[in-house]
Design a protein around this motif. Sequence first.
Motif, short mmCIF file in Angstrom:
data_model
loop_
_atom_site.label_atom_id
_atom_site.label_comp_id
_atom_site.label_asym_id
_atom_site.label_seq_id
_atom_site.Cartn_x
_atom_site.Cartn_y
_atom_site.Cartn_z
N PHE A 78 5.22 0.04 5.95
CA PHE A 78 4.74 1.17 5.15
C PHE A 78 5.38 1.18 3.77
CE2 PHE A 78 1.83 2.83 7.85
CZ PHE A 78 2.31 3.31 9.06
N ALA A 79 6.68 0.83 3.71
CA ALA A 79 7.35 0.79 2.40
C ALA A 79 6.67 -0.21 1.48
CB ALA A 79 8.83 0.43 2.59
N TYR A 80 6.32 -1.37 2.01
CA TYR A 80 5.68 -2.39 1.19
C TYR A 80 4.31 -1.95 0.72
CZ TYR A 80 3.77 -6.93 -0.11
OH TYR A 80 3.19 -7.97 -0.78
N SER A 81 3.51 -1.38 1.63
CA SER A 81 2.16 -0.98 1.23
C SER A 81 2.19 0.17 0.24
CB SER A 81 1.33 -0.63 2.46
OG SER A 81 2.07 0.16 3.35
N ASP A 82 3.17 1.08 0.39
CA ASP A 82 3.31 2.16 -0.59
C ASP A 82 3.67 1.61 -1.96
OD1 ASP A 82 4.77 4.61 1.70
OD2 ASP A 82 2.69 4.08 1.22
N CYS A 83 4.61 0.64 -1.97
CA CYS A 83 5.03 0.04 -3.24
C CYS A 83 3.84 -0.59 -3.96
CB CYS A 83 6.10 -1.02 -2.97
SG CYS A 83 6.62 -1.93 -4.43
N ILE A 84 2.97 -1.26 -3.19
CA ILE A 84 1.82 -1.91 -3.82
C ILE A 84 0.86 -0.89 -4.39
CG2 ILE A 84 -0.28 -3.19 -3.25
CD1 ILE A 84 1.46 -4.87 -1.40
N LYS A 85 0.65 0.22 -3.67
CA LYS A 85 -0.29 1.25 -4.16
C LYS A 85 0.22 1.82 -5.48
CE LYS A 85 -2.11 2.86 0.20
NZ LYS A 85 -2.06 3.89 1.23
N VAL A 86 1.54 2.08 -5.55
CA VAL A 86 2.12 2.64 -6.76
C VAL A 86 1.96 1.67 -7.93
CG1 VAL A 86 4.34 3.19 -7.82
CG2 VAL A 86 3.71 4.23 -5.65
N GLU A 87 2.21 0.39 -7.66
CA GLU A 87 2.10 -0.62 -8.73
C GLU A 87 0.67 -0.75 -9.23
OE1 GLU A 87 5.88 -1.68 -9.52
OE2 GLU A 87 4.16 -2.65 -10.40
N LYS A 88 -0.28 -0.69 -8.31
CA LYS A 88 -1.68 -0.80 -8.71
C LYS A 88 -2.08 0.36 -9.61
CE LYS A 88 -5.50 -2.81 -6.22
NZ LYS A 88 -6.44 -2.68 -5.11
N ALA A 89 -1.67 1.58 -9.21
CA ALA A 89 -2.01 2.75 -10.01
C ALA A 89 -1.37 2.66 -11.40
CB ALA A 89 -1.54 4.02 -9.29
N ARG A 90 -0.13 2.16 -11.43
CA ARG A 90 0.56 2.04 -12.71
C ARG A 90 -0.13 1.05 -13.64
NH1 ARG A 90 4.41 -0.88 -15.15
NH2 ARG A 90 4.33 -2.42 -13.49
N LEU A 91 -0.54 -0.08 -13.07
CA LEU A 91 -1.23 -1.10 -13.89
C LEU A 91 -2.54 -0.55 -14.45
CD1 LEU A 91 -0.87 -4.52 -12.06
CD2 LEU A 91 -0.15 -3.98 -14.35
N LYS A 92 -3.27 0.19 -13.60
CA LYS A 92 -4.55 0.76 -14.04
C LYS A 92 -4.34 1.69 -15.21
CE LYS A 92 -8.52 1.36 -11.10
NZ LYS A 92 -9.23 2.22 -10.15
N GLU A 93 -3.32 2.56 -15.11
CA GLU A 93 -3.06 3.50 -16.20
C GLU A 93 -2.68 2.78 -17.47
OE1 GLU A 93 -1.31 7.37 -13.85
OE2 GLU A 93 -0.49 6.78 -15.80
#
Lengths: 122, 201
Positions: A78-93
């Motif tokens: 779960f920690a890994y998948s959360d980290c990826i979601k956060v990174e994706k959102a950051r890149l999009k912004e």
Amino acid sequence: MPRLTELNFVSRVRRHIKHPYQHKRQKILATGDDVKQVNEISEKQIKKGRPCLRELTDMLDCWKLHDFSDSPCQKVIFAYSDCIKVEKARLKEEEKAAKASFVPEGRKPSPFQINRLLKRYS
Amino acid sequence: MAQKGMTKPHPTLDLDALETTVTDMQSGKYKRKTVRYAESDQSTVLTHDQIVRKFIVLIMKGGNKDTARRIMDKTMEEIKRRQVREFHRATESQKLQIITDPRKIFNQAVNNLKPVLLVTSVKRGGIAYQVPVPCPEKRQLFEAMKIIKAALAEKTNSRIPFHEKLATIIMDAAEFKGKAMDRKIEILKNCERNRAYAHFK
């Protein structure tokens, strides 16, 4: 169309060229600095980071210990998948902000914007 | 087929989502007035499941969706029969833990088979390295179903009907064992072997 940079002196310096018409693309300024005028910038200048490597290594270690079974390693996954979601959102912004205003304030213009400006004013 | 209206967002088919009241009609999702057409095999009926429908499309060969759907119906029936048999044989304390709904078992199996990492090839200096990469959610669904499909293609000595084979694979995957689970673990082992190249991408 008036140029942004006025060329005072242009000379054709003899150089090793591969294609016979290469000198028409490159106009060489005879100043002290050997400045090359370029029509386009490559977009490979952006170096993309490697996100979530620590979480990845933790997950792989946990799997190796427990023989790749999912139940003891739930937290790490779960920690890994959360980290990826956060990174994706950051890149999009970041991409949105880079393309939103054409001439950005307080940050470097992206290659996309530089190429557009070069086409307009040269 | 590229038709007018196919590039628009998908319609909602969840009954729960349809029955909730929407307070913010101007936010992004509800700004659009037009919505994509629903397919002929989609419906809002209680017995309809989107994931089962995707799996039927994967099994299908040569456009014969009818045979694929019938195979899936037979597998659901087979799963239910086996679970009910176990239910009647079990003690009272065990009866609470047995699930007889075949759709729940199928969803559980698909969730258990979703791989978190995948391996892609990246070329550096003329050599193609296998790099572990995170798997997005939509792709995880597809990979889980692909694992089931690959496990079906394995040959066995005895002649077993197709729907019985599928039923065993699904029921085993829901309990973290079986052929499909072995395939998933092989993918993850491959990622672990190539962990040194994880920073390439």
